[in-house]
Design a protein around this motif. Sequence first.
Motif, PDB file in Angstrom:
ATOM      1  N   ALA A  19       0.823  -1.213   0.000  1.00 21.26           N
ATOM      2  CA  ALA A  19       0.000   0.000   0.000  1.00 21.26           C
ATOM      3  C   ALA A  19       0.857   1.262   0.000  1.00 21.26           C
ATOM      4  CB  ALA A  19      -0.934  -0.014   1.206  1.00 21.26           C
ATOM      5  N   LEU A  20       1.904   1.277   0.818  1.00 23.96           N
ATOM      6  CA  LEU A  20       2.766   2.464   0.875  1.00 23.96           C
ATOM      7  C   LEU A  20       3.499   2.668  -0.446  1.00 23.96           C
ATOM      8  CD1 LEU A  20       4.290   2.189   4.471  1.00 23.96           C
ATOM      9  CD2 LEU A  20       2.588   3.837   3.668  1.00 23.96           C
ATOM     10  N   ALA A  21       4.009   1.584  -1.036  1.00 19.78           N
ATOM     11  CA  ALA A  21       4.715   1.716  -2.313  1.00 19.78           C
ATOM     12  C   ALA A  21       3.791   2.267  -3.385  1.00 19.78           C
ATOM     13  CB  ALA A  21       5.282   0.361  -2.743  1.00 19.78           C
ATOM     14  N   ALA A  22       2.582   1.716  -3.473  1.00 25.68           N
ATOM     15  CA  ALA A  22       1.632   2.165  -4.489  1.00 25.68           C
ATOM     16  C   ALA A  22       1.252   3.629  -4.281  1.00 25.68           C
ATOM     17  CB  ALA A  22       0.386   1.278  -4.453  1.00 25.68           C
ATOM     18  N   ALA A  23       0.957   3.999  -3.038  1.00 28.53           N
ATOM     19  CA  ALA A  23       0.554   5.375  -2.751  1.00 28.53           C
ATOM     20  C   ALA A  23       1.694   6.356  -2.991  1.00 28.53           C
ATOM     21  CB  ALA A  23       0.065   5.475  -1.304  1.00 28.53           C
ATOM     22  N   GLN A 352       1.147 -20.463  -9.584  1.00 30.65           N
ATOM     23  CA  GLN A 352       0.151 -19.737 -10.379  1.00 30.65           C
ATOM     24  C   GLN A 352       0.492 -18.247 -10.475  1.00 30.65           C
ATOM     25  OE1 GLN A 352      -4.033 -21.577  -9.151  1.00 30.65           O
ATOM     26  NE2 GLN A 352      -2.649 -21.453  -7.410  1.00 30.65           N
ATOM     27  N   MET A 353       1.674 -17.864  -9.976  1.00 31.89           N
ATOM     28  CA  MET A 353       2.075 -16.470  -9.903  1.00 31.89           C
ATOM     29  C   MET A 353       3.223 -16.180 -10.870  1.00 31.89           C
ATOM     30  SD  MET A 353       3.438 -14.587  -6.430  1.00 31.89           S
ATOM     31  CE  MET A 353       4.912 -15.616  -6.280  1.00 31.89           C
ATOM     32  N   LYS A 354       3.180 -15.034 -11.509  1.00 33.85           N
ATOM     33  CA  LYS A 354       4.290 -14.579 -12.353  1.00 33.85           C
ATOM     34  C   LYS A 354       5.410 -14.026 -11.466  1.00 33.85           C
ATOM     35  CE  LYS A 354       1.095 -13.027 -16.001  1.00 33.85           C
ATOM     36  NZ  LYS A 354       0.670 -11.868 -16.807  1.00 33.85           N
ATOM     37  N   PRO A 355       6.614 -13.867 -12.008  1.00 33.77           N
ATOM     38  CA  PRO A 355       7.705 -13.268 -11.222  1.00 33.77           C
ATOM     39  C   PRO A 355       7.424 -11.833 -10.787  1.00 33.77           C
ATOM     40  CG  PRO A 355       8.586 -14.432 -13.122  1.00 33.77           C
ATOM     41  CD  PRO A 355       7.097 -14.390 -13.299  1.00 33.77           C
ATOM     42  N   THR A 356       6.412 -11.215 -11.372  1.00 33.66           N
ATOM     43  CA  THR A 356       6.024  -9.851 -10.989  1.00 33.66           C
ATOM     44  C   THR A 356       5.063  -9.841  -9.811  1.00 33.66           C
ATOM     45  OG1 THR A 356       4.164  -9.920 -12.528  1.00 33.66           O
ATOM     46  CG2 THR A 356       6.243  -9.010 -13.349  1.00 33.66           C
ATOM     47  N   PHE A 357       4.664 -11.043  -9.326  1.00 39.30           N
ATOM     48  CA  PHE A 357       3.678 -11.242  -8.262  1.00 39.30           C
ATOM     49  C   PHE A 357       2.248 -11.076  -8.759  1.00 39.30           C
ATOM     50  CE2 PHE A 357       7.604 -10.381  -6.031  1.00 39.30           C
ATOM     51  CZ  PHE A 357       7.610 -11.361  -5.062  1.00 39.30           C
ATOM     52  N   GLU A 358       2.057 -10.997 -10.089  1.00 39.29           N
ATOM     53  CA  GLU A 358       0.715 -10.988 -10.649  1.00 39.29           C
ATOM     54  C   GLU A 358       0.276 -12.425 -10.924  1.00 39.29           C
ATOM     55  OE1 GLU A 358      -1.891  -8.968 -14.315  1.00 39.29           O
ATOM     56  OE2 GLU A 358       0.301  -9.042 -14.426  1.00 39.29           O
ATOM     57  N   SER A 359      -1.003 -12.677 -10.748  1.00 38.74           N
ATOM     58  CA  SER A 359      -1.550 -14.005 -11.015  1.00 38.74           C
ATOM     59  C   SER A 359      -1.460 -14.343 -12.493  1.00 38.74           C
ATOM     60  CB  SER A 359      -3.010 -14.051 -10.561  1.00 38.74           C
ATOM     61  OG  SER A 359      -3.634 -15.240 -11.002  1.00 38.74           O
ATOM     62  N   LYS A 360      -1.168 -15.605 -12.781  1.00 36.71           N
ATOM     63  CA  LYS A 360      -1.216 -16.086 -14.159  1.00 36.71           C
ATOM     64  C   LYS A 360      -2.649 -16.382 -14.583  1.00 36.71           C
ATOM     65  CE  LYS A 360       3.293 -18.451 -13.857  1.00 36.71           C
ATOM     66  NZ  LYS A 360       3.959 -19.768 -13.796  1.00 36.71           N
ATOM     67  N   ILE A 361      -3.541 -16.496 -13.601  1.00 32.49           N
ATOM     68  CA  ILE A 361      -4.925 -16.899 -13.871  1.00 32.49           C
ATOM     69  C   ILE A 361      -5.832 -15.687 -14.069  1.00 32.49           C
ATOM     70  CG2 ILE A 361      -6.844 -18.337 -13.068  1.00 32.49           C
ATOM     71  CD1 ILE A 361      -4.165 -19.850 -13.386  1.00 32.49           C
ATOM     72  N   VAL A 362      -5.709 -14.699 -13.185  1.00 30.76           N
ATOM     73  CA  VAL A 362      -6.579 -13.522 -13.210  1.00 30.76           C
ATOM     74  C   VAL A 362      -5.721 -12.273 -13.414  1.00 30.76           C
ATOM     75  CG1 VAL A 362      -8.266 -12.139 -11.937  1.00 30.76           C
ATOM     76  CG2 VAL A 362      -8.232 -14.632 -11.672  1.00 30.76           C
ATOM     77  N   GLY A 382       9.036  -8.039   1.806  1.00 25.75           N
ATOM     78  CA  GLY A 382       9.758  -8.004   0.529  1.00 25.75           C
ATOM     79  C   GLY A 382       8.834  -8.250  -0.648  1.00 25.75           C
ATOM     80  N   GLN A 383       7.921  -9.205  -0.494  1.00 24.10           N
ATOM     81  CA  GLN A 383       6.936  -9.457  -1.552  1.00 24.10           C
ATOM     82  C   GLN A 383       5.984  -8.276  -1.692  1.00 24.10           C
ATOM     83  OE1 GLN A 383       5.127 -13.571  -1.424  1.00 24.10           O
ATOM     84  NE2 GLN A 383       6.363 -13.645   0.437  1.00 24.10           N
ATOM     85  N   GLY A 384       5.603  -7.691  -0.548  1.00 23.68           N
ATOM     86  CA  GLY A 384       4.650  -6.586  -0.567  1.00 23.68           C
ATOM     87  C   GLY A 384       5.144  -5.397  -1.359  1.00 23.68           C
ATOM     88  N   ILE A 385       6.390  -4.993  -1.120  1.00 24.45           N
ATOM     89  CA  ILE A 385       6.903  -3.821  -1.836  1.00 24.45           C
ATOM     90  C   ILE A 385       7.035  -4.121  -3.322  1.00 24.45           C
ATOM     91  CG2 ILE A 385       9.377  -4.294  -1.466  1.00 24.45           C
ATOM     92  CD1 ILE A 385       9.722  -1.239  -1.088  1.00 24.45           C
ATOM     93  N   MET A 386       7.402  -5.352  -3.676  1.00 24.62           N
ATOM     94  CA  MET A 386       7.517  -5.704  -5.092  1.00 24.62           C
ATOM     95  C   MET A 386       6.150  -5.745  -5.760  1.00 24.62           C
ATOM     96  SD  MET A 386      10.712  -5.894  -5.639  1.00 24.62           S
ATOM     97  CE  MET A 386      10.764  -6.660  -7.250  1.00 24.62           C
ATOM     98  N   ALA A 387       5.145  -6.287  -5.063  1.00 21.28           N
ATOM     99  CA  ALA A 387       3.790  -6.325  -5.626  1.00 21.28           C
ATOM    100  C   ALA A 387       3.256  -4.908  -5.810  1.00 21.28           C
ATOM    101  CB  ALA A 387       2.865  -7.129  -4.714  1.00 21.28           C
ATOM    102  N   GLY A 388       3.507  -4.026  -4.824  1.00 19.31           N
ATOM    103  CA  GLY A 388       3.062  -2.643  -4.936  1.00 19.31           C
ATOM    104  C   GLY A 388       3.726  -1.921  -6.092  1.00 19.31           C
ATOM    105  N   ILE A 389       5.029  -2.104  -6.232  1.00 15.62           N
ATOM    106  CA  ILE A 389       5.773  -1.478  -7.328  1.00 15.62           C
ATOM    107  C   ILE A 389       5.256  -1.971  -8.673  1.00 15.62           C
ATOM    108  CG2 ILE A 389       8.025  -1.455  -8.495  1.00 15.62           C
ATOM    109  CD1 ILE A 389       9.314  -1.364  -5.685  1.00 15.62           C
TER     110      ILE A 389
END
Length: 630
Positions: A19-23, A352-362, A382-389
């Motif tokens: 959330a902080l990274a995205a904001a 089911q997850m891409k290296p970007t932390f995005e789902s391959k399904i949705v 660590g995953q959170g900041i990467m998913a936000g970015i």
Amino acid sequence: MKNFDIVVIGGGHAGIEAALAAARLHADTALLSLSIDNIGKMPCNPSVGGPAKGIVVREIDALGGQMPITADKTALQFKMLNGAKGPGVRALRVQSDKIAYKKMMQDTVLHQENLTVIEAMAVRINAENNKITGVTLSDGSFISCHIVILTTGTYMAGVNMISSEVRMGGPDLETTTNDLSQSLRDLGIETMRLKTGTPPRVLTKSIDFSKTKYEPGTDEFLRFSETTRREDVRPFKDQVPCYMTYTTPVTHELILSNLNKSSMYSGVVKGVGPRYCPSIEDKLVRFKDKPRHLLFLEPESLTMDTTYVQGFSTSLPRDIQEKMVHSLPGFEHCIIRKYAYAIEYDAIDPIQMKPTFESKIVENLFTAGQVNCTSGYEEAAGQGIMAGINAVMKLQGREPLVFKRDEAYIGVLVDDLTTKGTKEPYRLLTSRAEFRLLLRHDNAEERLIEKGRQVGLISDQRYEAFLKKQQNLNDLEQTLRNTNFEMDDPKVNAYLETLGYTETEHKGVNGIELVKRPGVESEKLLEAINIEADHDLARKADIDIKYEGYINKQRREAKKLAAMEEQILGVDFNYDEVDNLSIEGRQKLTKFKPATMGQASRISGVNPADLAVLAIAIKQGKGLKKNELH
């Protein structure tokens, strides 16, 4: 109906960083939490860092994250682990004030621009044509958004267990939901049941510490964040010690004679527990030859009179727990403030997850933290900041940020999850990183700050401070390179003699060559000729100089791997078009959908012949439909 760019579900360590990274990257972001008071909660051990994990926190700092800053400012004790070993395994760990940590995180998210904190329960993730449309809340209201980042930790379909006593709930029996994980399954996403646990908390003043071993911190200025100043942290003289004790034969007899009452061994638990952080029952069953097991006694907060008994997780009944605790040295008259329990929850199969932390399904569904089958606050953050970015990068049409295995421990983590998967809670270990000499505590900023600046989370001021520090390091190493230390200089000779070196010649020796000798430190060497060197920079120079050959060797090995990573396969690669693949290889490649040939090479069951066939197919243009990494 509210509209946001990004909705983050969950206010734990992954959710906060996402959330902080995205904001901070200017996306209109909402953070959904079941309770604002639980944002930043430490439901398990009151600490941050440790082997591999501490380096992840340093990487989060280099990317512009929050955990390192908060961990520094709310730490009760700082300790550098493996200080006597090589630099590739050294890691910082802090004992945290869990109440102060939580309060600081809450204050940070509640005052972050572009971030709206909503106290609510998400019960459904909505998508049309396999693309995110929004989130439905328990009151029936709907929040529309472009991207959802799911960071629910252990709160999806959570079940608490003490022996045969089973109750619905997340950590500390907080509210949980079955609807959210069911909505994922409705979207075609596979979930799995995992298990974790927590030890008892005891009244600190009821412990006889004279029967335990005193464990102080490290008496020097240590920090996770390069922005932390000495005055920001608790001075060593005011730091709170930890202690150690051991299980006894009586402890073991109590546990082994009551195994049938444990949730894990009675059949109550359906999920798989963490191999590297097992319950005390598991330890005794798996390591029958060990006469005793080490337990760490960790203070939880200055505002709480409780101690966390690290290593004593159990799901045995309360009366057995009482006897177990009283069997420990120093705990004969101990009072339990909170009983240990096991918790079972739904998680998503990470393949089911891409290296970007995005789902391959949705499309536009990102996931981070324990919901991805990991364990630990640091892995989650660590995953959170990467998913936000990466969520913001996708919104803005920019290239995603994906780290290779030689760039970051975060890169090792996501590569392991997406190429190998896991059937148990995954934990980062230094042994998982084949290039760990490149992934050190001391060089995290050097490795990643440029990436953090490119995505927009590192300020110009922070980056300029880094460049200045690098220049000072270069100057220090240049001074060593340009200086010949005279062996007949009394101070130089005296210093070398303390290390066991007896010089028979009186000619000058280059500073770099002297530092290459075991035990010689550049700071003390320069001090002998009246040159003052910054302590941290001097230690960094020592590593650069002493391990130069090993570091260069790992860099060469990493380049070989990089060549395979540049051969793109993409999640839409059609393996049915490729002749002569082995049956197992075809099945595994189709299931795991590796993004690159490098990832394909690390999938169990894909043999070298399969890789050779794939390489030929790529040259012939077979199988490549969309050829996208992200």
